[in-house]
Each structure stands twice: as C-alpha cells, then as structure tokens.
Design an enzyme around this catalytic site. Structure first.
Site, PDB file in Angstrom:
ATOM      1  N   ASP A  82       0.841  -1.192   0.000  1.00  0.00           N
ATOM      2  CA  ASP A  82       0.000   0.000   0.000  1.00  0.00           C
ATOM      3  C   ASP A  82       0.882   1.250   0.000  1.00  0.00           C
ATOM      4  O   ASP A  82       1.769   1.394   0.835  1.00  0.00           O
ATOM      5  CB  ASP A  82      -0.890  -0.022   1.250  1.00  0.00           C
ATOM      6  CG  ASP A  82      -1.957   1.057   1.241  1.00  0.00           C
ATOM      7  OD1 ASP A  82      -2.333   1.504   0.148  1.00  0.00           O
ATOM      8  OD2 ASP A  82      -2.425   1.423   2.334  1.00  0.00           O
ATOM      9  N   GLY A 181      -7.351   8.230   7.002  1.00  0.00           N
ATOM     10  CA  GLY A 181      -7.437   8.434   8.433  1.00  0.00           C
ATOM     11  C   GLY A 181      -8.862   8.370   8.964  1.00  0.00           C
ATOM     12  O   GLY A 181      -9.835   8.278   8.217  1.00  0.00           O
ATOM     13  N   HIS A 213      -9.175   4.478  -2.161  1.00  0.00           N
ATOM     14  CA  HIS A 213      -8.425   4.546  -0.908  1.00  0.00           C
ATOM     15  C   HIS A 213      -9.241   5.336   0.108  1.00  0.00           C
ATOM     16  O   HIS A 213     -10.214   6.011  -0.231  1.00  0.00           O
ATOM     17  CB  HIS A 213      -7.079   5.240  -1.135  1.00  0.00           C
ATOM     18  CG  HIS A 213      -6.065   4.382  -1.816  1.00  0.00           C
ATOM     19  ND1 HIS A 213      -4.881   4.018  -1.220  1.00  0.00           N
ATOM     20  CD2 HIS A 213      -6.061   3.814  -3.045  1.00  0.00           C
ATOM     21  CE1 HIS A 213      -4.188   3.258  -2.057  1.00  0.00           C
ATOM     22  NE2 HIS A 213      -4.883   3.125  -3.172  1.00  0.00           N
ATOM     23  N   GLY A 214      -8.828   5.272   1.367  1.00  0.00           N
ATOM     24  CA  GLY A 214      -9.453   6.080   2.401  1.00  0.00           C
ATOM     25  C   GLY A 214     -10.937   5.828   2.552  1.00  0.00           C
ATOM     26  O   GLY A 214     -11.717   6.754   2.763  1.00  0.00           O
ATOM     27  N   ALA A 215     -11.347   4.562   2.485  1.00  0.00           N
ATOM     28  CA  ALA A 215     -12.774   4.242   2.433  1.00  0.00           C
ATOM     29  C   ALA A 215     -13.322   3.673   3.737  1.00  0.00           C
ATOM     30  O   ALA A 215     -14.352   3.004   3.735  1.00  0.00           O
ATOM     31  CB  ALA A 215     -13.040   3.267   1.279  1.00  0.00           C
ATOM     32  N   ILE A 257      -9.509  -0.501   3.354  1.00  0.00           N
ATOM     33  CA  ILE A 257     -10.029  -0.297   4.704  1.00  0.00           C
ATOM     34  C   ILE A 257      -8.900  -0.479   5.712  1.00  0.00           C
ATOM     35  O   ILE A 257      -8.302  -1.554   5.803  1.00  0.00           O
ATOM     36  CB  ILE A 257     -11.181  -1.277   5.004  1.00  0.00           C
ATOM     37  CG1 ILE A 257     -12.340  -1.045   4.020  1.00  0.00           C
ATOM     38  CG2 ILE A 257     -11.658  -1.133   6.450  1.00  0.00           C
ATOM     39  CD1 ILE A 257     -13.406  -2.114   4.037  1.00  0.00           C
ATOM     40  N   ASP A 258      -8.612   0.583   6.453  1.00  0.00           N
ATOM     41  CA  ASP A 258      -7.552   0.542   7.451  1.00  0.00           C
ATOM     42  C   ASP A 258      -8.024   1.134   8.775  1.00  0.00           C
ATOM     43  O   ASP A 258      -8.024   0.468   9.803  1.00  0.00           O
ATOM     44  CB  ASP A 258      -6.320   1.294   6.947  1.00  0.00           C
ATOM     45  CG  ASP A 258      -5.137   1.210   7.909  1.00  0.00           C
ATOM     46  OD1 ASP A 258      -5.211   0.439   8.890  1.00  0.00           O
ATOM     47  OD2 ASP A 258      -4.124   1.906   7.685  1.00  0.00           O
TER      48      ASP A 258
END
Length: 311
Positions: A82, A181, A213-215, A257-258
């Site tokens: 990533d 974030g 990204h960032g989802a 998803i992070d």
C-alpha cells in the site's frame, strides 16, 4: 493455495458488481481476524501492507504470517504493498514475495508520475506482479501519507486514459471524495463521493479496475467504546457505507479499509483493560481485538463489498 495476483479477482468483481476488500495488516491477530472472516464467508481477499507496517512488524514476519493464513483458509489472497513511495520500495516487495504493489506517484506532476509508475510496472510485470497507480490526491493522514485539504485534488478524467496506456498499470486509484485516516469529516458535515467523476472515468477506460483509498466508515460504535474506556478520541465520521456499496457496484473493484480496523481492534483491547485493570495477559486483550476485527470484516464483506461467496 499460493498467493495470487488481483487480475482474476478484479475481472470477476467488475463483471459481478462487487468489490474486493483490501485490509491493512500489522500483526498476527489482525491477519487472523480478517482471514477467518473471509474464509468463513468464502470471499476473495487482499491483505495490504503499508510502509509503517513493514517498519513495525518486519517484511519477513508479515509475509510468513500471510502464508500461514493461507494454510488454514482456502480462499484466494493477494499480498499488496500500500502506497509504495518509490521504485526501490516497490522492488523490495516484488522481490520479497508480494503479488501486487502500489506505486504512489500522485504527489508528482503528471509526466513524472507516468515515468515513475511505468518503471515500477515494467519491473513488476517481468516478475509476475501486478501494479496499482494513482491519479489525484486524497486528503488526510495515515502512516506516511500526509496530504492537506489544500493540496488534495480530484482525479481529472481527461488524464486517465493516457495515464493507463503509457504506464501499463493494472488498476487505478482515484480521488472522488474519500480521505485517509479516521478524521475524515467533522460531525455535521455531509460526506459526498463524486459519482459523476467516477462515471466519467468509467466511460474513458471501460472495463478497467478502479480503486478507492481512504474508504473507512469510522464506526460510531467503536468510537464510542474507545471514548467510554478512556480513549481521548474526538468525534468523527467517515464515508457512508451506502455510498461505498454503490461504488462497489460500478467499476470500483478494490476498496481499502484501514482506520476501521484500527478502531475495532483498539476498542476491544481498551474494553478488556478497562474492565480488568490488573490484566496482564496479552492473549486476553488481543483476543478481544481480534474478535472485533473478525466481526467488522464480516460486516464489510456482506453489507458493503458484496464479495461473500465470490472466492
């Protein structure tokens, strides 16, 4: 089963109107929770590793943990880098067993982004690895990604066809309103994905896999738990899950998803330690974090991604 690339995953996802979850991993318990959920739901899976995760856990440990997960879960799993910062980082992961890498040249001008991305794609393809590029910049902070709101920019649909053709990438990450974030939007703000931009990009590169990204959706349940058990976390909201599900029915084949994972894991650990301040057995509090991860990923697979029973 050996690690796979995302090529077949994305082909099936595009045709089937669903997306494959790309979940960031940092330790054994997170990998276990994600893969147990996907295994039970027979879902394809992308496990992705950031630069921060490689520094924290060590490249070799993470690869071996993912390989161990393959021994107990009979599902297709891709191991993805990533936000690869440069050619050297991507090369290290390609040579070190990853089946997919992202080269993030989005902070460069258009021509430099093409040059950097093409170099990675040529090396990766020569070694049987697929490549994700990026056009447009998401705002937010996550690991080593730090983009201010002023510097964020939507993807320009006029550039996508040329970028894909000249770089040879296998998938394209775009910016249509998601952000990195947990603190994406303040309470009261209305998140909105630019589906008009997504549709225009689909028209420009039909059949090509798109990545968001960032989802993360920033589960309010876990935010409240962290606050309840002593965490000094401000209220925040993420991307509404109905918007992500709509995106998954389009050309979006991969959704990252992070932050949701971090919130779920932290809430579980805090709960155990708050309820029993004398607890010192890591197996007790990490087990609770792992259970939260599994429950979260199961929900995402069924209700957001639509990838259950698609392995």
């Amino acid at each position: 089963m050996a690690l796979v690339t995302t090529t077949e995953m994305f082909k099936k996802a595009y045709e089937g109107g669903y997306a494959v979850g790309a979940f960031n991993v940092n330790n054994m318990e997170i990998i276990q929770g994600i893969t147990e959920a996907a295994g039970e739901l027979n879902s394809p899976l992308i496990l992705q590793v950031s630069a921060g995760a490689r520094k924290y856990a060590n490249h070799a440990y993470l690869v071996k943990l993912v390989e161990a997960a393959l021994e107990v879960n009979d599902i297709p799993i891709a191991l993805h880098l990533d936000h690869g910062a440069d050619f050297e980082v991507c090369k290290s992961c390609i040579d070190g067993g990853f089946t997919s890498v992202m080269i993030d040249g989005s902070h460069h001008d258009f021509e430099t982004n093409i040059e950097v991305t093409k170099r990675v794609a040529e090396y990766a393809h020569a070694h049987g690895v697929v490549v994700e590029g990026e056009l447009g910049q998401l705002a937010g902070i996550e690991d080593e990604v730090n983009v201010s709101a002023a510097d964020a920019a939507y993807t320009n649909p006029d550039q996508v066809e040329e970028f894909v053709k000249r770089t040879g990438v296998d998938s394209l990450a775009i910016a249509i309103g998601t952000s990195h974030g947990a603190f994406k939007f303040k309470p009261g703000q209305k998140p909105q994905l630019r589906f008009d931009i997504l549709k225009e990009i689909e028209n420009r590169i039909p059949g090509f896999p798109i990545v968001l990204h960032g989802a993360s959706s920033v589960s309010q349940e876990y935010v409240r738990e962290i606050q309840q058990y002593g965490g000094k976390m401000a209220d925040a909201i993420g991307i509404p899950e109905d918007m992500l599900r709509e995106a998954a029915k389009s050309a979006v084949c991969k959704i990252n998803i992070d932050s949701d994972l971090r919130l779920a894991f932290t809430a579980g650990v805090r709960k155990v330690l708050a309820e029993d301040p004398s607890a010192f057995d890591p197996r007790a509090y990490l087990k609770e974090g792992r259970a939260n991860i599994k429950a979260l990923v199961s929900h995402k697979i069924i209700d957001v991604l639509g990838s259950d029973q698609k392995a």
